[in-house]
Design an enzyme around this catalytic site. Sequence first.
Site, PDB file in Angstrom:
ATOM      1  N   ARG A 117      32.159  -0.185  -0.216  1.00  0.00           N
ATOM      2  CA  ARG A 117      33.613  -0.056  -0.075  1.00  0.00           C
ATOM      3  C   ARG A 117      34.044   1.364  -0.429  1.00  0.00           C
ATOM      4  O   ARG A 117      34.899   1.953   0.211  1.00  0.00           O
ATOM      5  CB  ARG A 117      34.357  -1.086  -0.945  1.00  0.00           C
ATOM      6  CG  ARG A 117      35.842  -0.787  -1.070  1.00  0.00           C
ATOM      7  CD  ARG A 117      36.689  -1.945  -1.598  1.00  0.00           C
ATOM      8  NE  ARG A 117      36.083  -2.745  -2.625  1.00  0.00           N
ATOM      9  CZ  ARG A 117      35.918  -2.374  -3.902  1.00  0.00           C
ATOM     10  NH1 ARG A 117      36.334  -1.195  -4.324  1.00  0.00           N
ATOM     11  NH2 ARG A 117      35.343  -3.186  -4.766  1.00  0.00           N
ATOM     12  N   LYS A 122      42.442   2.763  19.722  1.00  0.00           N
ATOM     13  CA  LYS A 122      42.883   3.209  21.037  1.00  0.00           C
ATOM     14  C   LYS A 122      41.910   4.260  21.605  1.00  0.00           C
ATOM     15  O   LYS A 122      40.765   3.964  21.815  1.00  0.00           O
ATOM     16  CB  LYS A 122      44.318   3.720  20.918  1.00  0.00           C
ATOM     17  CG  LYS A 122      45.249   2.743  20.184  1.00  0.00           C
ATOM     18  CD  LYS A 122      45.291   1.396  20.883  1.00  0.00           C
ATOM     19  CE  LYS A 122      46.210   0.351  20.295  1.00  0.00           C
ATOM     20  NZ  LYS A 122      46.267   0.125  18.886  1.00  0.00           N
ATOM     21  N   ASP A 164      51.772  10.429  13.880  1.00  0.00           N
ATOM     22  CA  ASP A 164      50.860   9.473  14.488  1.00  0.00           C
ATOM     23  C   ASP A 164      50.383  10.089  15.806  1.00  0.00           C
ATOM     24  O   ASP A 164      51.155  10.225  16.758  1.00  0.00           O
ATOM     25  CB  ASP A 164      51.585   8.141  14.711  1.00  0.00           C
ATOM     26  CG  ASP A 164      50.664   7.047  15.239  1.00  0.00           C
ATOM     27  OD1 ASP A 164      49.722   7.380  15.982  1.00  0.00           O
ATOM     28  OD2 ASP A 164      50.906   5.869  14.922  1.00  0.00           O
ATOM     29  N   TYR A 191      55.710   2.493  17.542  1.00  0.00           N
ATOM     30  CA  TYR A 191      55.021   1.207  17.675  1.00  0.00           C
ATOM     31  C   TYR A 191      55.747   0.145  16.837  1.00  0.00           C
ATOM     32  O   TYR A 191      56.108   0.394  15.678  1.00  0.00           O
ATOM     33  CB  TYR A 191      53.564   1.357  17.216  1.00  0.00           C
ATOM     34  CG  TYR A 191      52.822   0.056  17.157  1.00  0.00           C
ATOM     35  CD1 TYR A 191      52.778  -0.792  18.260  1.00  0.00           C
ATOM     36  CD2 TYR A 191      52.177  -0.353  15.995  1.00  0.00           C
ATOM     37  CE1 TYR A 191      52.113  -2.006  18.203  1.00  0.00           C
ATOM     38  CE2 TYR A 191      51.499  -1.559  15.927  1.00  0.00           C
ATOM     39  CZ  TYR A 191      51.476  -2.388  17.042  1.00  0.00           C
ATOM     40  OH  TYR A 191      50.822  -3.587  16.984  1.00  0.00           O
TER      41      TYR A 191
END
Length: 384
Positions: free
Chosen positions: A55, A202, A177, A107
């Site tokens: 992690r 994406k 973004d 978004y």
Amino acid sequence: MGEFEEQSAWGFETAAIHAGQEPDPTTGAVVTPISLSTTFAQDGVGNHKGYEYSRSGNPTRTAYETQVAALEGAAHGLAFSSGLAAEDNVLRLFAPGQRVLLGNDAYGGTYRLISKVHTQLPWSAVDLLDTAGLAASWPDDTALVWLETPTNPLLRCFDIEAIASLAHERGAMVVVDNTFATPFLQQPLALGADIVVHSATKYLGGHSDVVGGFLALDDADLADRLRFTQNAAGAVPAPFDCYLALRGVKTLAVRMERHCANARAVVDLLIGHPAVERVLYPQLPDHPGHAAAAKQMRDFGGMVSFTLRGGQAAALRVAAATELFTLGESLGAVESLIEHPGQMTHASAAGSPLEVPDNLLRLSVGIETAADLVADLQQALEQA
Ligand code: P1T
């Protein structure tokens, strides 16, 4: 300068294929291994080879973080399990009462995260096309300006340099973004942004087979704070996801060139089509923010939106009639997609300042043969 000084001498395509991806020193493997081990042996307590627990850090993730940071020209890169997880980590930097200015097209999930999850942060939707108006109406408690450019789904483009200089003058941070542009078309950090955010789901991944998020930045203190939360809150990507994203990014430049070329072919069809009311594409001279896009982007991207003269009913009929363009959420992969933002990706923004027109369709133009894509849209538009 950050830790990627050497890679910054490389061209974009070279960095995509080599940054963080030296052949494995023990076996010579040319392809970065998928390191599945969750724990790493220590010779003595605290004496290890840079990895303790997966992690906190993982070799496949390091390769991918190094690769994308190099492409953004960033000193630091951090990978997350989704774009929204990356965004959530950024929003956790701020204290209750610190205001977020959100561009008024974004978004739907980003709007939902800011307005419904981080309810301790006041927020306002602002028109980032009007920087003079923004300067005049600037709220004093603003700590962060959050913008997409091009935006999802209206593809508005904002002048990153002008907004960053205003925000910094007023003591606020700027997050860009960069999901729609990708670092191949636009590098926000070089234009003054503090943090770049990606939905790696994406164009970075590029093949609709991995959900991921990414943060790229230069500031070492900020990177330490984000790395703390990345580990402490734990929204990290699995090694296999890091491998898929890393593999996808290797071909980002050639994919983006084809996405842009195919988008232009689609725009040529839509412009002047009798069923189409308005075409939204940053290359068009009358497009909101065209000048900013022309200044700060290498090309205009693979996303195209348009409105239908026949209203929502016509939009829904066209969305149902395409055959090559698959009706579905998401974007940025090799295959073309079509969607109705009002009822799909932006349903959570209904009734808000970020609501989108109901006669709007959004295309993610893939890298298939351009003539086939044009023919498919042409036949679907007969249903409009
Ligand atoms: O889906 P996720 O990887 O969590 O990323 C969220 C996100 C962040 N930023 C932008 C600009 C985005 O477009 C997205 C996700 N968008 C879609 C799923 C979509 O179809 O628009």
